[in-house]
Scaffold this motif. Sequence first.
Motif, PDB file in Angstrom:
ATOM      1  N   UNK A 476       0.819  -1.216   0.000  1.00 34.96           N
ATOM      2  CA  UNK A 476       0.000   0.000   0.000  1.00 34.96           C
ATOM      3  C   UNK A 476       0.851   1.263   0.000  1.00 34.96           C
ATOM      4  N   UNK A 477       2.131   1.159   0.393  1.00 34.84           N
ATOM      5  CA  UNK A 477       2.993   2.327   0.461  1.00 34.84           C
ATOM      6  C   UNK A 477       2.847   3.130   1.729  1.00 34.84           C
ATOM      7  N   UNK A 478       1.956   2.703   2.635  1.00 35.73           N
ATOM      8  CA  UNK A 478       1.761   3.367   3.919  1.00 35.73           C
ATOM      9  C   UNK A 478       2.553   2.598   4.975  1.00 35.73           C
ATOM     10  N   UNK A 479       3.591   3.207   5.572  1.00 33.68           N
ATOM     11  CA  UNK A 479       4.533   2.449   6.408  1.00 33.68           C
ATOM     12  C   UNK A 479       3.980   2.057   7.767  1.00 33.68           C
ATOM     13  N   UNK A 480       4.632   1.060   8.347  1.00 30.84           N
ATOM     14  CA  UNK A 480       4.384   0.613   9.718  1.00 30.84           C
ATOM     15  C   UNK A 480       5.700   0.748  10.483  1.00 30.84           C
ATOM     16  N   UNK A 481       5.665   1.435  11.627  1.00 34.39           N
ATOM     17  CA  UNK A 481       6.851   1.618  12.454  1.00 34.39           C
ATOM     18  C   UNK A 481       6.840   0.578  13.568  1.00 34.39           C
ATOM     19  N   UNK A 482       7.777  -0.372  13.525  1.00 37.11           N
ATOM     20  CA  UNK A 482       7.803  -1.479  14.475  1.00 37.11           C
ATOM     21  C   UNK A 482       8.253  -1.002  15.861  1.00 37.11           C
ATOM     22  N   UNK A 483       7.503  -1.458  16.887  1.00 37.38           N
ATOM     23  CA  UNK A 483       7.829  -1.159  18.276  1.00 37.38           C
ATOM     24  C   UNK A 483       8.266  -2.436  18.992  1.00 37.38           C
ATOM     25  N   UNK A 484       8.231  -2.440  20.321  1.00 32.95           N
ATOM     26  CA  UNK A 484       8.904  -3.483  21.104  1.00 32.95           C
ATOM     27  C   UNK A 484       8.392  -4.891  20.841  1.00 32.95           C
ATOM     28  N   UNK A 485       7.115  -5.064  20.555  1.00 33.16           N
ATOM     29  CA  UNK A 485       6.557  -6.413  20.358  1.00 33.16           C
ATOM     30  C   UNK A 485       6.512  -6.799  18.884  1.00 33.16           C
ATOM     31  N   UNK A 486       7.360  -6.197  18.055  1.00 34.79           N
ATOM     32  CA  UNK A 486       7.345  -6.446  16.614  1.00 34.79           C
ATOM     33  C   UNK A 486       7.743  -7.883  16.304  1.00 34.79           C
ATOM     34  N   UNK A 487       7.335  -8.387  15.129  1.00 35.57           N
ATOM     35  CA  UNK A 487       7.763  -9.731  14.723  1.00 35.57           C
ATOM     36  C   UNK A 487       9.263  -9.763  14.439  1.00 35.57           C
ATOM     37  N   UNK A 488       9.885 -10.910  14.703  1.00 30.68           N
ATOM     38  CA  UNK A 488      11.319 -11.055  14.459  1.00 30.68           C
ATOM     39  C   UNK A 488      11.660 -10.986  12.981  1.00 30.68           C
ATOM     40  N   UNK A 489      10.764 -11.475  12.127  1.00 32.48           N
ATOM     41  CA  UNK A 489      10.999 -11.466  10.694  1.00 32.48           C
ATOM     42  C   UNK A 489       9.784 -10.891   9.994  1.00 32.48           C
ATOM     43  N   UNK A 490       9.985 -10.405   8.797  1.00 31.82           N
ATOM     44  CA  UNK A 490       8.887  -9.869   8.010  1.00 31.82           C
ATOM     45  C   UNK A 490       9.180  -9.998   6.535  1.00 31.82           C
ATOM     46  N   UNK A 491       8.148  -9.832   5.725  1.00 31.44           N
ATOM     47  CA  UNK A 491       8.276 -10.030   4.290  1.00 31.44           C
ATOM     48  C   UNK A 491       8.009  -8.799   3.452  1.00 31.44           C
ATOM     49  N   UNK A 492       8.010  -7.620   4.074  1.00 34.73           N
ATOM     50  CA  UNK A 492       7.893  -6.370   3.331  1.00 34.73           C
ATOM     51  C   UNK A 492       9.186  -5.577   3.537  1.00 34.73           C
ATOM     52  N   UNK A 493       9.613  -4.795   2.537  1.00 31.32           N
ATOM     53  CA  UNK A 493      10.903  -4.104   2.652  1.00 31.32           C
ATOM     54  C   UNK A 493      10.906  -3.031   3.740  1.00 31.32           C
ATOM     55  N   UNK A 494      12.030  -2.936   4.437  1.00 29.48           N
ATOM     56  CA  UNK A 494      12.243  -1.921   5.472  1.00 29.48           C
ATOM     57  C   UNK A 494      13.084  -0.803   4.848  1.00 29.48           C
ATOM     58  N   UNK A 495      12.503   0.384   4.764  1.00 28.82           N
ATOM     59  CA  UNK A 495      13.168   1.507   4.105  1.00 28.82           C
ATOM     60  C   UNK A 495      14.178   2.184   5.018  1.00 28.82           C
ATOM     61  N   UNK A 496      13.983   2.060   6.327  1.00 21.12           N
ATOM     62  CA  UNK A 496      14.887   2.665   7.292  1.00 21.12           C
ATOM     63  C   UNK A 496      14.557   2.198   8.698  1.00 21.12           C
ATOM     64  N   UNK A 497      15.402   2.546   9.644  1.00 20.37           N
ATOM     65  CA  UNK A 497      15.226   2.148  11.041  1.00 20.37           C
ATOM     66  C   UNK A 497      15.479   3.375  11.922  1.00 20.37           C
ATOM     67  N   UNK A 498      14.604   3.595  12.897  1.00 17.15           N
ATOM     68  CA  UNK A 498      14.766   4.716  13.808  1.00 17.15           C
ATOM     69  C   UNK A 498      16.064   4.549  14.609  1.00 17.15           C
ATOM     70  N   UNK A 499      16.843   5.621  14.719  1.00 11.35           N
ATOM     71  CA  UNK A 499      18.088   5.577  15.477  1.00 11.35           C
ATOM     72  C   UNK A 499      17.801   5.261  16.937  1.00 11.35           C
ATOM     73  N   UNK A 500      18.749   4.587  17.588  1.00 13.10           N
ATOM     74  CA  UNK A 500      18.534   4.104  18.957  1.00 13.10           C
ATOM     75  C   UNK A 500      18.159   5.230  19.912  1.00 13.10           C
ATOM     76  N   UNK A 501      18.734   6.416  19.722  1.00  8.38           N
ATOM     77  CA  UNK A 501      18.484   7.500  20.671  1.00  8.38           C
ATOM     78  C   UNK A 501      17.081   8.095  20.559  1.00  8.38           C
TER      79      UNK A 501
END
Length: 532
Positions: A476-501
């Motif tokens: 759909x092009x509408x992103x999902x931001x994974x939080x603490x209970x996210x799945x270990x694996x996924x099948x859609x591309x991850x465009x970026x990851x929030x910095x740890x800080x």
Amino acid sequence: MGELLRFLPAGSDSFLIELADLETAQALFDRLQEKGLSGVKELIPAARTVMVRFDPLETDRAQLADLIAGMDLSVRMAREGSFFEIPVVYDGEDLGDVAGLLGWTVEELIRRHSEAIFTVAFTGFAPGFSYMTCDDPAFDVPRRKSPRVRIPAGSVAIGGRFGGIYPSDSPGGWQLLGTTPWRMWDTQRERPALLAPGDRVRFRRLSAQQSAPVSMASAKPTAPAPPESGLTITRSDRPALYQDLGRAGRADQGISESGALDRFALSEANLCVGNPRDATVIEITFGGLSLLADRPVTLAVTGAPCPLTIHRSDRRDVVVPLGRPFALDAGDELRIGLPPEGMRSYLALRGGFQVAAVIGSTSTDTLAKVGPEPIAPGDILVPAERRSMAVDPFRPLPWPLPRSGETVTLDTILGPRSDWFTDKGLETLVSQSWQVTAESSRVGMRLSGSIPLERRDAAELASEGTALGAIQVPHSGQPVLFLADHPLTGGYPVIGVIAAHHLDLAGQLPIGANIRFNPIAPFDPLVKETIR
């Protein structure tokens, strides 16, 4: 000539190693487990990748890439396991769509699926979820364009070239073929996951009227008698959760780390009352909780700034501050209101709570269904009365948290799949605001933007490891931001990851807040060749 490896950034402390095929990925995973490289905290194998989580204080991606490129991947270990015949009722919502994609009738689809042999290649996504390859090469269908918010436990599904069975109610984008009564995950069994890598499965067709015994399930232990004294929950608008710092290093069982969404707030609550900074607290989502004390206790609340009122036994009300220790006497009721900003508050009890750990942690993982039950009205919280240090009334004052409607900037590390998107897609990611929608939880926040993210093509991505803070993009092009209970694996591309800080800040974003993503480094994959 050796194997070509791509080392793709995946956040502040993770990267993906992309390989040619499943067999090579398994060989690399075996070598990494055997070598035990210094600084490596966790490994997550998948279809064509291995995700490496590392300690940035000990090592980095470039140093590990040099070490990994020197490994011999030509040696392949034989993997053998048990054989299972799993009953299934073919009542899935996607039977017709899958049959159409494959050019078969529904009956032919059911026949071929129940005749095929599936082999567990790796585990992930959620505890008890196994990615299974099929000996019938025709089974290769795309995932759904938009994942479902909830797929029931026991759903038998296919996605890409893999088959699987959902072990618990969870979101997911695979095509549903049927359901099984067998439990894929049961913490009362010696091995909680029914299936392990190397196991083989054949599905046995059941009619809707037939029944099958639940396999491999141990007898449930007798529930302990409910406590008779402690802190009684008199109000809980939403289920509150026990949380600590989570279950690090459990990827081999398909378990993500989980833990508090705002770890700084958890530590601050504990330090206020003299507890170890990682002691168990109560995570309260958007306030609305009250509790009645039957003894003198010392508490503190941090995180989202809920109004805090003590209703005394003599009917007087006393307002207490956020981020400071305060006392309740027997008969006092603490009333926690709705926060004007932020999303999650943390309640710490001096001496801690008496709650049993599950697989090494007291955190409640809402996706995996692992950990203590959610806290509801009528429940009694039992003080553990452990030895504590002095209370600290001089903790730093909390800083402002985002409000609904406000825009928050989150620093972002591009990758691992930034190159799956067009230049326009990457520009859209950073140039427009993304609103946090009501379809958000501890698993992830569904975001909405006026312009969807544009991909280079509609190719399917083989399932691969995902990091905390991953920005995953379905079709759909509408992103999902994974939080603490996210799945270990996924099948859609991850465009970026929030910095740890900025992960704690992301965990405090309320529904209606807006996000601007700020890339802090260019996408920089490393390519190396292994030595033969």
